[in-house]
Write a protein that holds these residues in place. Structure first.
Motif, PDB file in Angstrom:
ATOM      1  N   ALA A 109      30.506  43.472  31.025  1.00 42.73           N
ATOM      2  CA  ALA A 109      31.390  42.337  31.297  1.00 42.73           C
ATOM      3  C   ALA A 109      32.111  42.533  32.628  1.00 42.73           C
ATOM      4  O   ALA A 109      32.238  41.596  33.419  1.00 42.73           O
ATOM      5  CB  ALA A 109      32.400  42.184  30.152  1.00 42.73           C
ATOM      6  N   ALA A 110      32.550  43.763  32.874  1.00 43.23           N
ATOM      7  CA  ALA A 110      33.269  44.039  34.119  1.00 43.23           C
ATOM      8  C   ALA A 110      32.339  43.818  35.318  1.00 43.23           C
ATOM      9  O   ALA A 110      32.710  43.223  36.328  1.00 43.23           O
ATOM     10  CB  ALA A 110      33.807  45.466  34.113  1.00 43.23           C
ATOM     11  N   GLN A 112      29.670  41.921  35.441  1.00 42.84           N
ATOM     12  CA  GLN A 112      29.348  40.499  35.591  1.00 42.84           C
ATOM     13  C   GLN A 112      30.504  39.708  36.199  1.00 42.84           C
ATOM     14  O   GLN A 112      30.295  38.655  36.790  1.00 42.84           O
ATOM     15  CB  GLN A 112      28.965  39.883  34.239  1.00 42.84           C
ATOM     16  CG  GLN A 112      27.595  40.317  33.730  1.00 42.84           C
ATOM     17  CD  GLN A 112      26.478  39.995  34.697  1.00 42.84           C
ATOM     18  OE1 GLN A 112      26.545  39.045  35.471  1.00 42.84           O
ATOM     19  NE2 GLN A 112      25.431  40.811  34.694  1.00 42.84           N
ATOM     20  N   SER A 113      31.705  40.235  36.043  1.00 44.16           N
ATOM     21  CA  SER A 113      32.853  39.494  36.576  1.00 44.16           C
ATOM     22  C   SER A 113      32.993  39.672  38.091  1.00 44.16           C
ATOM     23  O   SER A 113      33.730  38.948  38.737  1.00 44.16           O
ATOM     24  CB  SER A 113      34.138  39.947  35.882  1.00 44.16           C
ATOM     25  OG  SER A 113      34.487  41.240  36.346  1.00 44.16           O
ATOM     26  N   LEU A 114      32.291  40.648  38.648  1.00 44.30           N
ATOM     27  CA  LEU A 114      32.377  40.865  40.095  1.00 44.30           C
ATOM     28  C   LEU A 114      31.509  39.848  40.824  1.00 44.30           C
ATOM     29  O   LEU A 114      30.607  39.256  40.250  1.00 44.30           O
ATOM     30  CB  LEU A 114      31.892  42.277  40.440  1.00 44.30           C
ATOM     31  CG  LEU A 114      32.647  43.436  39.803  1.00 44.30           C
ATOM     32  CD1 LEU A 114      32.057  44.761  40.273  1.00 44.30           C
ATOM     33  CD2 LEU A 114      34.126  43.380  40.147  1.00 44.30           C
ATOM     34  N   ASP A 115      31.772  39.709  42.132  1.00 42.64           N
ATOM     35  CA  ASP A 115      30.900  38.795  42.862  1.00 42.64           C
ATOM     36  C   ASP A 115      29.578  39.485  43.168  1.00 42.64           C
ATOM     37  O   ASP A 115      29.425  40.692  42.998  1.00 42.64           O
ATOM     38  CB  ASP A 115      31.605  38.214  44.092  1.00 42.64           C
ATOM     39  CG  ASP A 115      31.627  39.140  45.281  1.00 42.64           C
ATOM     40  OD1 ASP A 115      30.702  39.960  45.442  1.00 42.64           O
ATOM     41  OD2 ASP A 115      32.576  39.034  46.069  1.00 42.64           O
ATOM     42  N   ARG A 119      28.391  43.493  42.991  1.00 39.25           N
ATOM     43  CA  ARG A 119      27.490  43.905  41.919  1.00 39.25           C
ATOM     44  C   ARG A 119      26.248  44.581  42.508  1.00 39.25           C
ATOM     45  O   ARG A 119      25.794  45.614  42.030  1.00 39.25           O
ATOM     46  CB  ARG A 119      27.103  42.661  41.118  1.00 39.25           C
ATOM     47  CG  ARG A 119      26.817  42.941  39.693  1.00 39.25           C
ATOM     48  CD  ARG A 119      26.873  41.704  38.822  1.00 39.25           C
ATOM     49  NE  ARG A 119      26.220  40.565  39.398  1.00 39.25           N
ATOM     50  CZ  ARG A 119      26.767  39.360  39.444  1.00 39.25           C
ATOM     51  NH1 ARG A 119      27.966  39.163  38.955  1.00 39.25           N
ATOM     52  NH2 ARG A 119      26.114  38.361  39.966  1.00 39.25           N
ATOM     53  N   ARG A 156      37.186  47.531  42.439  1.00 38.58           N
ATOM     54  CA  ARG A 156      37.260  46.272  41.680  1.00 38.58           C
ATOM     55  C   ARG A 156      36.699  46.453  40.274  1.00 38.58           C
ATOM     56  O   ARG A 156      37.224  45.911  39.307  1.00 38.58           O
ATOM     57  CB  ARG A 156      36.501  45.163  42.416  1.00 38.58           C
ATOM     58  CG  ARG A 156      37.253  44.669  43.626  1.00 38.58           C
ATOM     59  CD  ARG A 156      36.595  43.439  44.235  1.00 38.58           C
ATOM     60  NE  ARG A 156      37.175  43.208  45.550  1.00 38.58           N
ATOM     61  CZ  ARG A 156      36.508  43.174  46.688  1.00 38.58           C
ATOM     62  NH1 ARG A 156      35.197  43.307  46.687  1.00 38.58           N
ATOM     63  NH2 ARG A 156      37.113  42.986  47.839  1.00 38.58           N
ATOM     64  N   GLN A 160      38.729  45.963  36.793  1.00 42.91           N
ATOM     65  CA  GLN A 160      38.258  45.086  35.714  1.00 42.91           C
ATOM     66  C   GLN A 160      38.220  45.841  34.390  1.00 42.91           C
ATOM     67  O   GLN A 160      38.605  45.318  33.351  1.00 42.91           O
ATOM     68  CB  GLN A 160      36.850  44.558  36.021  1.00 42.91           C
ATOM     69  CG  GLN A 160      36.827  43.373  36.948  1.00 42.91           C
ATOM     70  CD  GLN A 160      37.552  42.169  36.362  1.00 42.91           C
ATOM     71  OE1 GLN A 160      37.563  41.982  35.152  1.00 42.91           O
ATOM     72  NE2 GLN A 160      38.176  41.377  37.213  1.00 42.91           N
ATOM     73  N   ARG A 163      41.629  46.431  33.045  1.00 41.93           N
ATOM     74  CA  ARG A 163      42.169  45.174  32.531  1.00 41.93           C
ATOM     75  C   ARG A 163      41.632  44.931  31.115  1.00 41.93           C
ATOM     76  O   ARG A 163      42.345  44.522  30.226  1.00 41.93           O
ATOM     77  CB  ARG A 163      41.722  44.032  33.444  1.00 41.93           C
ATOM     78  CG  ARG A 163      42.758  42.962  33.622  1.00 41.93           C
ATOM     79  CD  ARG A 163      42.403  42.034  34.757  1.00 41.93           C
ATOM     80  NE  ARG A 163      42.568  42.656  36.060  1.00 41.93           N
ATOM     81  CZ  ARG A 163      42.008  42.182  37.185  1.00 41.93           C
ATOM     82  NH1 ARG A 163      41.231  41.119  37.143  1.00 41.93           N
ATOM     83  NH2 ARG A 163      42.231  42.776  38.335  1.00 41.93           N
ATOM     84  N   GLN A 164      40.347  45.205  30.927  1.00 41.48           N
ATOM     85  CA  GLN A 164      39.767  45.001  29.592  1.00 41.48           C
ATOM     86  C   GLN A 164      40.325  45.987  28.582  1.00 41.48           C
ATOM     87  O   GLN A 164      40.558  45.660  27.436  1.00 41.48           O
ATOM     88  CB  GLN A 164      38.243  45.157  29.667  1.00 41.48           C
ATOM     89  CG  GLN A 164      37.588  44.012  30.389  1.00 41.48           C
ATOM     90  CD  GLN A 164      36.128  44.262  30.637  1.00 41.48           C
ATOM     91  OE1 GLN A 164      35.599  45.297  30.277  1.00 41.48           O
ATOM     92  NE2 GLN A 164      35.467  43.308  31.255  1.00 41.48           N
ATOM     93  N   LYS A 172      38.122  44.108  22.392  1.00 38.31           N
ATOM     94  CA  LYS A 172      37.203  44.908  23.214  1.00 38.31           C
ATOM     95  C   LYS A 172      37.219  46.327  22.677  1.00 38.31           C
ATOM     96  O   LYS A 172      38.240  46.818  22.223  1.00 38.31           O
ATOM     97  CB  LYS A 172      37.657  44.916  24.673  1.00 38.31           C
ATOM     98  CG  LYS A 172      37.383  43.611  25.370  1.00 38.31           C
ATOM     99  CD  LYS A 172      35.951  43.571  25.847  1.00 38.31           C
ATOM    100  CE  LYS A 172      35.616  42.190  26.367  1.00 38.31           C
ATOM    101  NZ  LYS A 172      34.212  42.056  26.677  1.00 38.31           N
TER     102      LYS A 172
END
Lengths: 183, 200
Positions: A109-110, A112-115, A119, A156, A160, A163-164, A172
């Motif tokens: 998930a982390a 996938q959340s990056l640009d 990634r 980043r 992420q 944060r999760q 989570k």
């Protein structure tokens, strides 16, 4: 024009070095059919441009060609579908399902959340196991720029993840549990 | 810490070393390599054409599908994995995608471009030219743009003679970047034309 024997040897040498890692690179990012097409094209580029391939970085150089080949394929496919391409269009989805393997949903998930660029740098770093100098060759960056971008992307990703981790339990999983499981 | 992250990421790899791929020594692989090596290299442009037809390469399909706008030459815009805030990637066309040029005017420039910027070449690397953006005239806020020539630098150089450290004015239209006078080395007059076209 026929290539002299030493150039044919060099091609064979490079081909042996890159053949399998290139397949992995392509299959991580494209369908099997696209990967096969791209492999042929990359090998043809190696054959045509033997003189341009850096002695000590043949594999990253080939990854760079593969990267552009896949980008061209995607563009061609998009055009074929008559989609109007815009600068800020939706990123093309990857064919590889990131949820394979042992599973690490937090990290997936982390990631996938990056640009897309972050990634990709992280994948080159962890999947292709490249160092910044090699990432620079793949992405056509200076070594400084690649070093900086990798470090930012790692930061980043770590942000992420934390944060999760700070989300309520039950939503989570806690990071440490899976790492132990993999041992 | 960072190595932990790298290891953890590596465990997500769908094509890790234990997933088999075609070995280079297999008969299929040998056939492929032999076919590549039997590609004639008479001259660069001729070898391109022959390899395309022999291999039905995706690049050929792309070339056929690109529509040059008003005779302006196309550079495809590659978002690759999706555009980033900092870097825009643009691909150069195959040479045979180049069409004849139309006369340059600021009005035409404004009409054929939804992206326009002035940038300085920071690196020429293989088939990639990286520009650091000095001024955006239209259509973006990227700090860096990469121009990529899938068939090598010749395709780019055929349009614009890129040199590290030099400034260029580049215009593009969604999916198409423009050569033929609509992009090129910066001069005061040329910059003035870009400013006039985009009201800068």
């Amino acid at each position: 024009m026929v290539r002299p024997a030493d150039e044919i040897n060099r091609f064979e040498q490079i081909a042996s070095e890159v053949f399998e890692p290139l397949q992995r690179y392509l299959l991580r990012r494209a369908s099997r059919q696209d990967a096969e097409d791209a492999l042929s094209e990359v090998l043809l580029t190696v054959w045509r441009r033997l003189e341009d391939i850096p002695q000590d970085r043949a594999l990253p150089w080939c990854y760079g060609v593969a990267r552009r080949t896949l980008a061209n394929q995607r563009r061609g496919q998009r055009r074929g579908l008559r989609l109007v391409e815009k600068l800020h269009s939706e990123p093309i989805r990857h064919h590889v399902d990131l949820s394979v393997g042992d599973g690490d949903p937090d990290l997936e998930a982390a990631l996938q959340s990056l640009d897309g660029a972050d990634r990709e740098i992280l994948r080159l770093w962890a999947w292709e196991q490249l160092e910044p100098r090699e990432i620079a060759t793949v992405m056509g960056l200076t070594v400084n720029a690649a070093t900086l971008r990798l470090s930012r992307a790692r930061k980043r990703l770590a942000e992420q993840l934390s944060r999760q981790d700070s989300r309520p339990a039950g939503h989570k999983r806690v990071k440490g549990t899976k790492e132990h499981r993999d041992e | 810490m960072s190595d932990d992250l790298r290891d953890r990421l590596a465990r997500l790899d769908p094509m890790s070393a234990d997933v088999p791929v075609e070995p280079v020594t297999s008969e299929t692989s040998r056939r492929l390599l032999e076919k590549v090596m039997s590609t004639q290299l008479k001259d660069r442009s001729a070898s391109r054409r022959s390899t395309r037809s022999a291999w039905a390469l995706p690049a050929a399909a792309v070339a056929a599908l690109v529509i040059a706008i008003g005779g302006v030459i196309g550079l495809g815009i590659s978002s690759d994995d999706g555009p980033t805030a900092a870097t825009l990637e643009l691909n150069a066309p195959a040479e045979d995608m180049m069409a004849s040029c139309i006369m340059f005017s600021p009005e035409d420039l404004a009409r054929v471009a939804d992206i326009a910027f002035e940038g300085t070449v920071t690196s020429l690397n293989g088939s990639t030219v990286t520009l650091s953006v000095d001024t955006w005239f239209k259509g973006g806020d990227y700090t860096e743009v990469m121009l990529d020539a899938p068939l090598g630098m010749e395709a780019l150089i055929g349009g614009i003679p890129f040199e590290a450290g030099s400034q260029y004015l580049i215009s593009a239209q969604a999916g198409t970047v423009n050569y033929c006078g609509f992009s090129g080395p910066s001069t005061p007059e040329y910059r003035a034309a870009f400013q006039r076209a985009f009201g800068g």
